[in-house]
Design an enzyme around this catalytic site. Structure first.
Site, short mmCIF file in Angstrom:
data_model
loop_
_atom_site.label_atom_id
_atom_site.label_comp_id
_atom_site.label_asym_id
_atom_site.label_seq_id
_atom_site.Cartn_x
_atom_site.Cartn_y
_atom_site.Cartn_z
N GLN A 141 2.98 9.90 1.30
CA GLN A 141 4.28 9.20 1.32
C GLN A 141 5.15 9.55 0.11
O GLN A 141 6.34 9.25 0.11
CB GLN A 141 4.06 7.68 1.36
CG GLN A 141 3.44 7.21 2.67
CD GLN A 141 3.29 5.70 2.68
OE1 GLN A 141 2.30 5.18 2.18
NE2 GLN A 141 4.28 5.01 3.20
N GLY A 157 0.84 -1.20 0.00
CA GLY A 157 0.00 0.00 0.00
C GLY A 157 0.87 1.24 0.00
O GLY A 157 2.02 1.21 0.44
N HIS A 206 -4.32 1.22 7.67
CA HIS A 206 -2.96 1.77 7.74
C HIS A 206 -2.81 2.94 6.76
O HIS A 206 -2.31 4.01 7.13
CB HIS A 206 -1.95 0.65 7.41
CG HIS A 206 -0.52 1.08 7.37
ND1 HIS A 206 0.44 0.62 8.24
CD2 HIS A 206 0.13 1.93 6.53
CE1 HIS A 206 1.61 1.19 7.95
NE2 HIS A 206 1.45 1.98 6.90
N GLU A 207 -3.25 2.73 5.52
CA GLU A 207 -3.07 3.77 4.49
C GLU A 207 -3.96 4.99 4.77
O GLU A 207 -3.54 6.12 4.56
CB GLU A 207 -3.35 3.22 3.09
CG GLU A 207 -2.44 2.08 2.65
CD GLU A 207 -0.95 2.37 2.82
OE1 GLU A 207 -0.54 3.54 2.72
OE2 GLU A 207 -0.19 1.42 3.09
N HIS A 222 -2.47 7.40 7.11
CA HIS A 222 -1.50 8.31 6.50
C HIS A 222 -2.16 9.62 6.06
O HIS A 222 -1.55 10.68 6.08
CB HIS A 222 -0.86 7.66 5.27
CG HIS A 222 0.31 6.77 5.58
ND1 HIS A 222 1.46 7.24 6.17
CD2 HIS A 222 0.52 5.45 5.37
CE1 HIS A 222 2.32 6.23 6.32
NE2 HIS A 222 1.78 5.13 5.84
N CYS A 252 6.08 -0.20 7.24
CA CYS A 252 5.69 0.96 6.44
C CYS A 252 6.88 1.41 5.60
O CYS A 252 8.00 1.49 6.10
CB CYS A 252 5.25 2.09 7.38
SG CYS A 252 4.77 3.59 6.53
N LEU A 253 6.60 1.72 4.34
CA LEU A 253 7.68 2.16 3.45
C LEU A 253 8.29 3.48 3.93
O LEU A 253 9.44 3.77 3.61
CB LEU A 253 7.15 2.32 2.02
CG LEU A 253 6.69 1.03 1.34
CD1 LEU A 253 6.02 1.35 0.00
CD2 LEU A 253 7.84 0.05 1.15
ZN LIG Z 1 2.65 3.28 5.82
#
Ligand SMILES: [Zn+2]
Length: 158
Positions: A51, A46, A130-131, A134, A88-89
């Site tokens: 991000q 995701g 999660h997304e 953000h 998480c990226l």
């Molecule tokens: Zn993330």
């Protein structure tokens, strides 16, 4: 399509409340394409627009069941709770355990501006939550009950 740079924790854009998309235009579609390419290149499941430094309510997700694009997503129902491992990226050095709703329903717009509804459980429900966090400037490390440094593979110097 172009691969975008993923920003990491410490960058203030990750802490902003992202703005709604008011008009789905060519720029929105290009961003969706670029975000998907960036997510796949990073082996992520995701990616949210903040991000890649864009404070807009746009998310792409693929947990192995195909690409899902969410514009202005809103969670309309949450049921149950489950604790699962997350990474998480934008937080590359940690993984953690986070409590999430087990089942969720979410409303959003697709790239054609059509209003859509998604019901999900399992890893997809976790990825959506999660997304969407953000988009409100929330990172999983804010919610994690256990946080573990990831083992990093030393990079050889040539
Ligand atoms: Zn993330």
């Amino acid at each position: 399509m172009a691969k975008l740079d993923i920003i990491v924790a410490g960058n203030p854009v990750l802490r902003l409340k992202a703005k709604e998309v008011e008009r789905i235009d060519k720029k929105t579609v290009r961003l969706l394409n670029d975000m998907a390419e960036t997510m796949y290149a990073a082996d992520g499941v995701g990616l949210a627009a903040p991000q890649v430094g864009v404070s807009r309510r746009i998310v792409v997700i693929d947990v192995g069941e195909g690409l899902i694009e969410l514009i202005n997503p809103v969670i309309t129902k949450r049921e149950g709770s489950v604790v699962g491992g997350e990474g998480c990226l934008s937080v590359p050095n940690f993984e953690g355990e986070v409590e999430r709703a087990e089942y969720i329903e979410c409303e959003f717009f697709d790239r054609k501006g059509k209003r859509m509804k998604l019901a999900s459980d399992g890893i997809l429900a976790i990825a959506v939550q999660h997304e969407l966090d953000h988009l409100d400037g929330i990172l999983f490390i804010d919610k994690a009950t256990v946080l573990t440094p990831k083992e990093t593979v030393p990079v050889g110097i040539e």
